[in-house]
Enzyme design. Structure first.
Site, PDB file in Angstrom:
ATOM      1  N   GLY A  24       7.763   3.538 -13.153  1.00 15.47           N
ATOM      2  CA  GLY A  24       8.296   3.412 -14.517  1.00 15.47           C
ATOM      3  C   GLY A  24       9.756   2.992 -14.599  1.00 15.47           C
ATOM      4  O   GLY A  24      10.278   2.829 -15.699  1.00 15.47           O
ATOM      5  N   THR A  26      11.046   0.137 -13.329  1.00 14.30           N
ATOM      6  CA  THR A  26      11.250  -1.324 -13.303  1.00 14.30           C
ATOM      7  C   THR A  26      10.131  -2.042 -14.061  1.00 14.30           C
ATOM      8  O   THR A  26       9.075  -1.455 -14.354  1.00 14.30           O
ATOM      9  CB  THR A  26      11.234  -1.880 -11.855  1.00 14.30           C
ATOM     10  OG1 THR A  26       9.901  -1.717 -11.318  1.00 14.30           O
ATOM     11  CG2 THR A  26      12.232  -1.178 -10.942  1.00 14.30           C
ATOM     12  N   ARG A  48       9.747   5.374  -5.570  1.00 13.38           N
ATOM     13  CA  ARG A  48      10.469   5.740  -4.351  1.00 13.38           C
ATOM     14  C   ARG A  48      11.982   5.764  -4.530  1.00 13.38           C
ATOM     15  O   ARG A  48      12.667   6.584  -3.938  1.00 13.38           O
ATOM     16  CB  ARG A  48      10.108   4.754  -3.225  1.00 13.38           C
ATOM     17  CG  ARG A  48       8.651   4.810  -2.800  1.00 13.38           C
ATOM     18  CD  ARG A  48       8.274   3.593  -1.975  1.00 13.38           C
ATOM     19  NE  ARG A  48       8.491   2.347  -2.726  1.00 13.38           N
ATOM     20  CZ  ARG A  48       8.322   1.140  -2.233  1.00 13.38           C
ATOM     21  NH1 ARG A  48       7.935   0.978  -0.973  1.00 13.38           N
ATOM     22  NH2 ARG A  48       8.526   0.073  -2.986  1.00 13.38           N
ATOM     23  N   ASP A  74       6.819   8.947  -3.408  1.00 12.18           N
ATOM     24  CA  ASP A  74       5.994   7.886  -2.832  1.00 12.18           C
ATOM     25  C   ASP A  74       4.558   8.270  -3.156  1.00 12.18           C
ATOM     26  O   ASP A  74       4.059   9.292  -2.657  1.00 12.18           O
ATOM     27  CB  ASP A  74       6.219   7.813  -1.318  1.00 12.18           C
ATOM     28  CG  ASP A  74       5.496   6.614  -0.714  1.00 12.18           C
ATOM     29  OD1 ASP A  74       4.425   6.234  -1.242  1.00 12.18           O
ATOM     30  OD2 ASP A  74       5.993   6.059   0.280  1.00 12.18           O
ATOM     31  N   TYR A 156      -7.989 -10.385 -11.054  1.00 10.20           N
ATOM     32  CA  TYR A 156      -8.695 -10.644  -9.784  1.00 10.20           C
ATOM     33  C   TYR A 156      -9.288  -9.360  -9.198  1.00 10.20           C
ATOM     34  O   TYR A 156      -9.837  -9.380  -8.108  1.00 10.20           O
ATOM     35  CB  TYR A 156      -7.831 -11.427  -8.788  1.00 10.20           C
ATOM     36  CG  TYR A 156      -6.514 -10.822  -8.359  1.00 10.20           C
ATOM     37  CD1 TYR A 156      -6.468  -9.624  -7.642  1.00 10.20           C
ATOM     38  CD2 TYR A 156      -5.315 -11.472  -8.620  1.00 10.20           C
ATOM     39  CE1 TYR A 156      -5.264  -9.080  -7.222  1.00 10.20           C
ATOM     40  CE2 TYR A 156      -4.103 -10.940  -8.210  1.00 10.20           C
ATOM     41  CZ  TYR A 156      -4.086  -9.735  -7.513  1.00 10.20           C
ATOM     42  OH  TYR A 156      -2.907  -9.196  -7.093  1.00 10.20           O
ATOM     43  N   GLY A 198      -2.515 -10.674 -17.366  1.00 10.77           N
ATOM     44  CA  GLY A 198      -2.254 -11.971 -16.727  1.00 10.77           C
ATOM     45  C   GLY A 198      -0.772 -12.016 -16.369  1.00 10.77           C
ATOM     46  O   GLY A 198      -0.157 -10.969 -16.188  1.00 10.77           O
TER      47      GLY A 198
END
Ligand code: HXC
Ligand code: NAP
Length: 294
Positions: A24, A26, A48, A74, A156, A198
């Protein structure tokens, strides 16, 4: 006139909720956290890099007036995830939503990957998601408390994709987890949904997926039928809706928000878009003539 870049939900739509957003500090996680705060939620951001989280928390609090708790974690480490839960309960008293957003990814031919590289991506994306889901899901079940899980995947996850194979495998696993628990945990009033974005420009993704040498060769927005990349607020609107009680009957869904990109790559005849329009008169003549005897 309403615009797609505007906040969408009613004021206070997430009031009283505490939401954990992994990754959260970035990119998209930060943008979604910001909107959750604007809608009245308390937000815990976990990843992290504690310095990045602390700076983001200060900025987000200043921008929104909301409460943000940054916790170093982590997500591959189950004990660290349990510590995030404990810190959340200590600070806010309860937790209502989990946004599994943390990820790792980079482009590479698969034969160039070490087994550790594969482990790293699957560890962050799939193991990280099931660690958070298990720790917080068990807590909700023990407390007899409802909860909402929202997982960020990609398109994907179901088509697969070369050159990001560990990520494709991991995101497919996250999608299976989403759909499986939507059914199994519905009896505990825990909903599970996913979003498949997307292209939404972020530094994290662009540095690793569209490095400068590639950006010069391809314009990613050209692959999108709507001919543009996504705006963070559009994604934040969708995430806030799926986190909120407005979506109380949506469970097990994956919502694609990609301007039509993946279907563009899939449709057998979509390549005809490249034809100059003036060729259609000649093509129609040929096609109509095909069935007639000479
Ligand atoms: C080949 C690579 C590599 C590369 C790392 N490795 N980068 N192999 N090509 N470009 C290998 C390393 O050599 C090592 O294997 C193993 O991977 C682990 O690398 P570390 O650097 O030790 O790992 P770590 O410090 O944990 O960093 C994780 C990371 C890094 C994933 C490699 O990029 C990261 O921190 N990413 C977080 C943010 C992120 O990726 N965001 C993008 C999400 S975008 P060996 O064998 O040498 O030890 C996304 C969008 C999808 O998911 C859809 C877009 C449209
Ligand atoms: P980003 O800014 O790089 O976000 C990834 C986040 O994950 C970072 O905050 C990172 O923080 C965190 N993270 C990585 N490894 C971690 C670990 N082991 N433990 C805890 N946190 C970890 O990239 P983004 O573009 O915003 O991506 C966010 C999500 O959107 C991802 O799930 C991604 O797959 C998905 N997505 C993005 C796009 C796009 O176009 N941007 C498209 C489709 C899907 P630390 O480094 O501090 O750990």
């Amino acid at each position: 006139m309403m615009k797609h870049t505007e906040p969408m939900l009613k004021e206070g739509a997430l009031q009283g909720k505490t939401i954990l957003v992994t990754g959260g500090g970035t990119g998209l996680g930060r943008s979604m956290s910001k909107y959750f705060l604007e809608l009245g939620a308390n937000v815990v951001i976990a990843s992290r890099k504690l310095d990045v989280l602390q700076a983001a928390a200060n900025e987000l609090q200043a921008e929104t007036g909301g409460q943000v708790l940054p916790v170093a974690c982590d997500v591959r480490n189950y004990q660290e995830v349990e510590q995030v839960l404990a810190a959340t309960l200590e600070r806010f008293g309860s937790i209502n939503g989990l946004l599994n957003n943390a990820a790792g990814n980079f482009i590479s031919p698969t034969e160039r990957l070490s087994h550790k590289a594969f482990d790293t991506i699957v560890g962050i994306v799939l193991q990280g998601t099931y660690n958070c889901t298990l720790a917080i899901g068990k807590h909700w079940i023990a407390q007899k408390q409802p909860g909402v899980i929202l997982n960020i995947v990609t398109t994907y996850a179901w088509t697969g994709s070369g050159y990001v194979v560990p990520s494709a495998c991991a995101k497919a696993g996250v999608l299976a987890l989403t759909r499986s628990l939507a059914v199994e945990w519905a009896k505990y009033n825990i909903r599970s949904n996913a979003i498949a974005p997307g292209p939404f420009p972020t530094k994290g993704a662009w540095d690793r997926l569209f490095p400068p040498a590639l950006q010069d060769k391809m314009d990613v927005s050209k692959k999108v039928p709507l001919k543009r990349v996504g705006e963070h607020q559009e994604l934040a609107n969708l995430a806030a809706y799926l986190m909120s009680d407005y979506s109380a009957y949506i469970n097990g869904e994956v919502v694609t928000i990609d301007g039509g990109e993946w279907l563009n790559g899939a449709g057998e005849f979509n390549f005809l878009e490249q034809l100059p329009p003036e060729m259609w008169d000649e093509i129609e003549r040929m096609v109509r003539g095909a069935g007639k005897s000479k």
